[in-house]
Design a protein around this motif. Structure first.
Motif, PDB file in Angstrom:
ATOM      1  N   VAL A 107       0.786  -1.309   0.061  1.00 45.42           N
ATOM      2  CA  VAL A 107      -0.088  -0.167   0.184  1.00 45.42           C
ATOM      3  C   VAL A 107       0.912   1.342  -0.007  1.00 45.42           C
ATOM      4  N   GLU A 108       0.982   1.959  -1.086  1.00 44.83           N
ATOM      5  CA  GLU A 108       1.645   3.079  -1.326  1.00 44.83           C
ATOM      6  C   GLU A 108       0.815   4.400  -0.958  1.00 44.83           C
ATOM      7  N   VAL A 109       0.855   5.247  -0.128  1.00 47.98           N
ATOM      8  CA  VAL A 109       0.477   6.655   0.028  1.00 47.98           C
ATOM      9  C   VAL A 109       1.264   7.694  -0.262  1.00 47.98           C
ATOM     10  N   HIS A 111       1.926  12.023  -1.545  1.00 42.97           N
ATOM     11  CA  HIS A 111       1.495  13.353  -1.880  1.00 42.97           C
ATOM     12  C   HIS A 111       2.781  14.095  -2.710  1.00 42.97           C
ATOM     13  N   LEU A 112       2.116  14.292  -4.021  1.00 40.90           N
ATOM     14  CA  LEU A 112       2.953  14.692  -4.908  1.00 40.90           C
ATOM     15  C   LEU A 112       3.997  13.937  -5.241  1.00 40.90           C
ATOM     16  N   ASP A 113       3.625  12.533  -5.268  1.00 40.02           N
ATOM     17  CA  ASP A 113       4.702  11.395  -5.536  1.00 40.02           C
ATOM     18  C   ASP A 113       5.676  11.347  -4.603  1.00 40.02           C
ATOM     19  N   VAL A 114       5.643  11.921  -3.367  1.00 38.70           N
ATOM     20  CA  VAL A 114       6.388  11.697  -2.178  1.00 38.70           C
ATOM     21  C   VAL A 114       5.593  10.919  -1.108  1.00 38.70           C
ATOM     22  N   ALA A 115       6.670   9.801  -0.522  1.00 39.26           N
ATOM     23  CA  ALA A 115       5.879   8.814   0.152  1.00 39.26           C
ATOM     24  C   ALA A 115       5.320   9.583   1.526  1.00 39.26           C
ATOM     25  N   VAL A 116       4.049   9.017   1.970  1.00 38.25           N
ATOM     26  CA  VAL A 116       3.479   9.894   3.087  1.00 38.25           C
ATOM     27  C   VAL A 116       3.812   8.978   4.487  1.00 38.25           C
ATOM     28  N   ALA A 117       4.103   9.523   5.446  1.00 39.30           N
ATOM     29  CA  ALA A 117       4.345   8.778   6.744  1.00 39.30           C
ATOM     30  C   ALA A 117       5.205   7.621   6.567  1.00 39.30           C
ATOM     31  N   LYS A 118       4.700   6.311   6.841  1.00 38.77           N
ATOM     32  CA  LYS A 118       5.623   4.941   6.795  1.00 38.77           C
ATOM     33  C   LYS A 118       5.419   4.497   5.497  1.00 38.77           C
ATOM     34  N   PRO A 120       5.892   3.025   1.880  1.00 37.65           N
ATOM     35  CA  PRO A 120       4.874   1.884   1.740  1.00 37.65           C
ATOM     36  C   PRO A 120       4.630   0.991   2.881  1.00 37.65           C
ATOM     37  N   TYR A 121       3.295   0.726   3.068  1.00 41.80           N
ATOM     38  CA  TYR A 121       2.943  -0.218   3.834  1.00 41.80           C
ATOM     39  C   TYR A 121       2.655  -1.747   3.366  1.00 41.80           C
TER      40      TYR A 121
END
Length: 498
Positions: A107-109, A111-118, A120-121
């Protein structure tokens, strides 16, 4: 205001000044492989570089989510719509699996192609889809995964009248007392298989109880239990002495029925992102404009299933600046259609263009109430003897505004809300927050399971498949076979592969 627009909609500013991808928060059951639900979901909270949670929407396209099997050779259809913008800085991400991921999911989250929080999950497999018959044998483990509450006040209250449930007495008395009252379904769950027989003329709604019981038993082992569900509108058991335990979708202060989540919210949860458009998740991303931009009027559209609904139209004609109400379908009071008039249908999500939502009973409790509470409008709720399973957690004046049964103070309450805008907005916000917690799909499963568990603990006698009961079969899904995880990390075929 222009600075805020730039902050929200210029990508470079949004990335560097508005949102800190690494500080954002991602959480929820959709990141746990063992939280098997028809639609899996998790949440994303937008956070500023200073570490503050955003409380206004940074824009619908703020986050993108990609979900794929860890094993690239596994072909699994996964419905991954864009995250739902909840309008308060948080986003709700849903996805539905049409096959099981044996090795797991990535699961990849972004923001403007930058990874969010941790991100990929990694959701380690197996990750089951909805139709896998792979029940967790330890109910306490399943409850822990779904974070089920230790108790439910409504369940405790409902079972006070039934310290012991004599199954033999129940089998004899319920058909005699209630089979002529419309629709009863006699169920037995034995060895996690569902059996039933129908009593009464109007039992078509057994499809809703069937599908929920089958879904529950695919996920967790249920104790052997035998019970009757009323699939009609009205609760049945009016006696205080000699009352019989009947499970119903609606309760009332005049009856002793044991309340389950309504067929409406249950079905919409099972069919979310597939067979229905309005469900407990989708409504959270479709709550209309922000509070300040909503029309400051009361609003109601619905059919003529209670006379007070017709009164709403009269009040609306007298005070159109306060209330916009109309009847969209006539069945119960057809002789008054010419006098009252028929209003065009309005899409449910468009209700939330208005600040004040008027909730008036239908034949029983208005089953729109949970959806209205999930919006960001203020709900004005008619006082009523009818209730759904979660009402006991809500308080008038804190989560909604109560209105007299005869609607005599409705216009006065709307005037109050207009004159006390900040307080009205806070009640709406608190009601929405409570509804988001109480009406998560995981909580519906917890509630059904807790009712059956509590019932089973009180049973005297052995649950039995009666001679005229038929097996309610699990749906076949030949397109997506399951491999159930067995004890000791061994795997084997599930029942729907045999």
């Amino acid at each position: 205001m222009n600075a805020r627009k730039n902050l929200f909609f210029t990508p470079e500013v949004l990335l560097h000044e508005g949102i800190s991808p690494e500080r954002c928060i991602v959480w929820g059951p959709g990141l746990d492989p063992d939280a098997v639900l028809p639609v899996r979901y998790f949440f994303i909270q937008a956070v500023s570089p200073e570490g503050r949670n955003l409380t206004l929407s940074p824009g619908k396209g703020t986050f993108k989510v990609k979900i794929s099997p860890l094993n690239k050779e596994e072909y699994i259809r996964i419905h991954v719509p864009p995250p739902l913008d909840r309008g308060d800085g948080s986003f709700l991400m849903r996805y539905r699996l049409y096959g099981s991921a044996v090795e797991g999911l990535k699961v990849e989250v972004l923001h403007l192609d930058v990874a969010v929080a941790k991100s990929p999950y990694i959701v380690k497999g197996p990750v089951y889809h909805e139709y896998c018959v792979c029940p967790e044998s330890d109910a306490s483990v399943w409850q822990s995964v779904l974070q089920c509450p230790a108790n439910e006040p409504q369940i405790l209250a409902d079972f006070k009248s039934f310290p012991t449930i004599d199954l033999q007495h129940l089998r004899q008395e319920v058909p005699l007392k209630f089979s002529n009252r419309g629709g009863l379904v006699h169920y037995a769950i034995i060895d996690n298989k569902v059996y039933r027989r129908t009593l009464g003329k109007y039992t078509d709604f057994k499809m809703f109880s069937d599908e929920m019981l089958l879904s529950l038993t695919r996920k967790v082992r249920v104790p052997d239990v035998e019970f009757f569900i009323n699939v009609g509108d009205w609760p049945l058991e009016t006696r205080t002495e000699g009352a019989l335990p009947i499970l119903s979708w609606c309760g009332s202060t005049d009856t002793r029925d044991i309340v389950l989540p309504t067929y409406e919210v249950t079905h919409s949860t099972l069919e979310a992102m597939r067979g229905v458009t309005n469900d407990l998740l989708s409504v959270q991303g479709n709550t209309g404009p922000p509070w300040v931009n909503k029309t400051a009027q009361g609003f109601f559209r619905g059919r003529d299933s209670r006379e007070e609904r017709l009164q709403l139209v009269s009040l609306s004609k007298k005070s159109p600046e306060l209330l916009d109400a109309g009847i969209t379908g006539w069945f119960f009071f057809r002789d008054r259609e010419k006098q009252v008039g028929k209003a065009p249908l309005v899409g449910f999500f468009d209700f939330f263009k208005y600040k004040y939502q008027v909730n008036v009973d239908g034949t029983v409790a208005a089953y729109r109430f949970p959806y209205l509470m999930l919006g960001n409008s203020l709900v004005l709720k008619q006082n009523s003897q009818y209730y759904e399973h979660f009402y006991g957690h809500l308080k008038a004046g804190a989560h909604y505004v109560s209105v007299q049964r005869n609607l005599s103070d409705l216009l006065e309450k709307i005037k109050w809300a207009k004159e006390n805008d900040a307080e009205a907005a806070e009640i709406a916000r608190a009601g929405q927050a409570a509804a988001r917690d109480l009406l998560q799909p995981s909580r519906l499963y917890c509630y059904y399971h807790r009712v059956l568990l509590t019932y089973a603990e009180r049973q005297a006698g052995r649950p039995t498949q009666q001679a005229d009961m038929e097996l309610v079969t699990q749906p076949d899904d030949h397109t997506a076979a399951c491999t159930c995880r067995q004890e000791g990390n061994k795997t084997g075929p599930s029942k729907n592969e045999l």
